[in-house]
Design an enzyme around this catalytic site. Sequence first.
Site, PDB file in Angstrom:
ATOM      1  N   CYS A  45      -1.258   9.015   3.165  1.00 49.13           N
ATOM      2  CA  CYS A  45      -1.530   8.544   1.632  1.00 49.13           C
ATOM      3  C   CYS A  45      -2.699   8.652   0.891  1.00 49.13           C
ATOM      4  O   CYS A  45      -2.540   8.616  -0.361  1.00 49.13           O
ATOM      5  CB  CYS A  45      -1.051   7.016   1.785  1.00 49.13           C
ATOM      6  SG  CYS A  45      -2.362   6.052   2.622  1.00 49.13           S
ATOM      7  N   GLU A  96       0.711  -1.105   0.053  1.00 47.35           N
ATOM      8  CA  GLU A  96       0.029   0.078   0.157  1.00 47.35           C
ATOM      9  C   GLU A  96       0.909   1.214   0.135  1.00 47.35           C
ATOM     10  O   GLU A  96       1.711   1.599   1.047  1.00 47.35           O
ATOM     11  CB  GLU A  96      -0.907   0.004   1.162  1.00 47.35           C
ATOM     12  CG  GLU A  96      -1.984   0.949   1.178  1.00 47.35           C
ATOM     13  CD  GLU A  96      -1.739   2.379   1.817  1.00 47.35           C
ATOM     14  OE1 GLU A  96      -1.227   3.264   1.185  1.00 47.35           O
ATOM     15  OE2 GLU A  96      -1.967   2.229   3.133  1.00 47.35           O
TER      16      GLU A  96
END
Length: 491
Positions: A292, A258
């Site tokens: 993120c 990720e």
Amino acid sequence: MGVAEHINWADAACWNGTAFDGGWNTRLAASQDVVEPATGQPLWRTGVASGADMNAAIGRAHAAQAAWAATPPRDRAAILLKAAALFEQHFDELALMIARETGGIIPKGQHEVREAVVLCRLAAALPMQAQGQVLPSTPGRLSIARRVPHGVVGVISPFNFPLILSLRSVAPALALGNAVVLKPDVRTPASGGFIIARVFQEAGLPAGVLQVLPGNAEAGEALVVDPRVPMIAFTGSPGVGRRIGELAGKHLKKVSLELGGANNLIVLEDADLDAAASAVAFGAWFHQGQICMASNRVLVHAAIAEGLKARLVGKATHLPVGDGASGQVALGPMIDQKQLSHFDAVVKDTVKQGATLEAGGTHEGLCYKPTVLSGVKPGMRSFDEEPFGPVVNLVTFGSDDEAVALANTSQGGLAAAVISRDVGRAMAIGERLNAGMVHINDQTVNDDCTNPFGGPGLGGNGSAVGGPADIDEYTRWQWWTVKAALPQYPF
């Protein structure tokens, strides 16, 4: 539930220079201070693992895993529920610790602990779910496809939301019968590792099943290449993710990456400007943009660009920045000087390339002012890179097709969003966006813990952690057939 009352979480003596090995008995190769970003003062000391330290931790986890996998599902679930109760019971103390160590505001620390409770409860349900299927086969043969644990799962987590981004892998991996070796960032070892270790120790997790040892690249590489670790779950930058993916592929490992990339928030011309400005500000500046899913690019229709810009400049001018743990500010400090210098260079280079600095662009210590850049275009650094700092990059467009083309001028990303009063039009745009998660009439920073979380391209390897994806991620298929007697074969 009998959860512990006596833990003094701020007493870091137990982890001063040690790994968590089921207790606090293993000294690590080196140690260093963990510095509070807001004050520049040491909070505590942490051990820093070498490659040899990591190899030893993997051995301990490997030795403990089989007995843990054989533990009855209800017993594994009970430990996860006790962990959730501990997070809940010590909510305020843990939230403050996380805020101080990460440079976040108190609500950010509270959010991490609140999500930790949810993650543990969700994981507690996993052992009680069906773990396979009966397959069609010939008469007289029972054919079963079942899910079995990988064995040892390596988890490498970042500094920005360290408790959530560690626990979202640690909890389901443990629940499904794996042992876990967790390597948190050395800047946030308590939030990303030692809090989790103490919670699970108090919850009754058998010794050895969870190993926690902060470390740098040497320790991380040792974890990734060790043949006793068949799966790696990594959250972090695309650059490091590429390296981990390369090493893991060479060693034929499953990997969950990720990463990051560009997240696009599209504001159409019919949007409520006040509400849109609030959403943009939160998506771009929450936790100093060190997320993120942060709204890196704000694509705004040219007809309303000036109005949105004026509102954002007003917010940037008035939002207070300082010590997040004080409870008096909206933005805290960035994690360290290296991260601030990188972000500041991105802003300055983008201005040199032709963008206009409308607000911010300055800092005091590690506290960077919320920043607004207008006239941002492809080819400029803040458009092409993930800034990972508190900036709104305003990019104008004139049509829906142009907005989609601009948004997809990247190698993929985690999140995208579209704001419009016309939900059908917004959904039609959303369907064309190259992102792992799409939000209509919201900003890009969203996670319910029950949803698959991931993205294509720079967002990761396309796999997803969270919710219905967890059993797929943290177990593998194994096929069984059973016959009453051995058949006769022609050979």
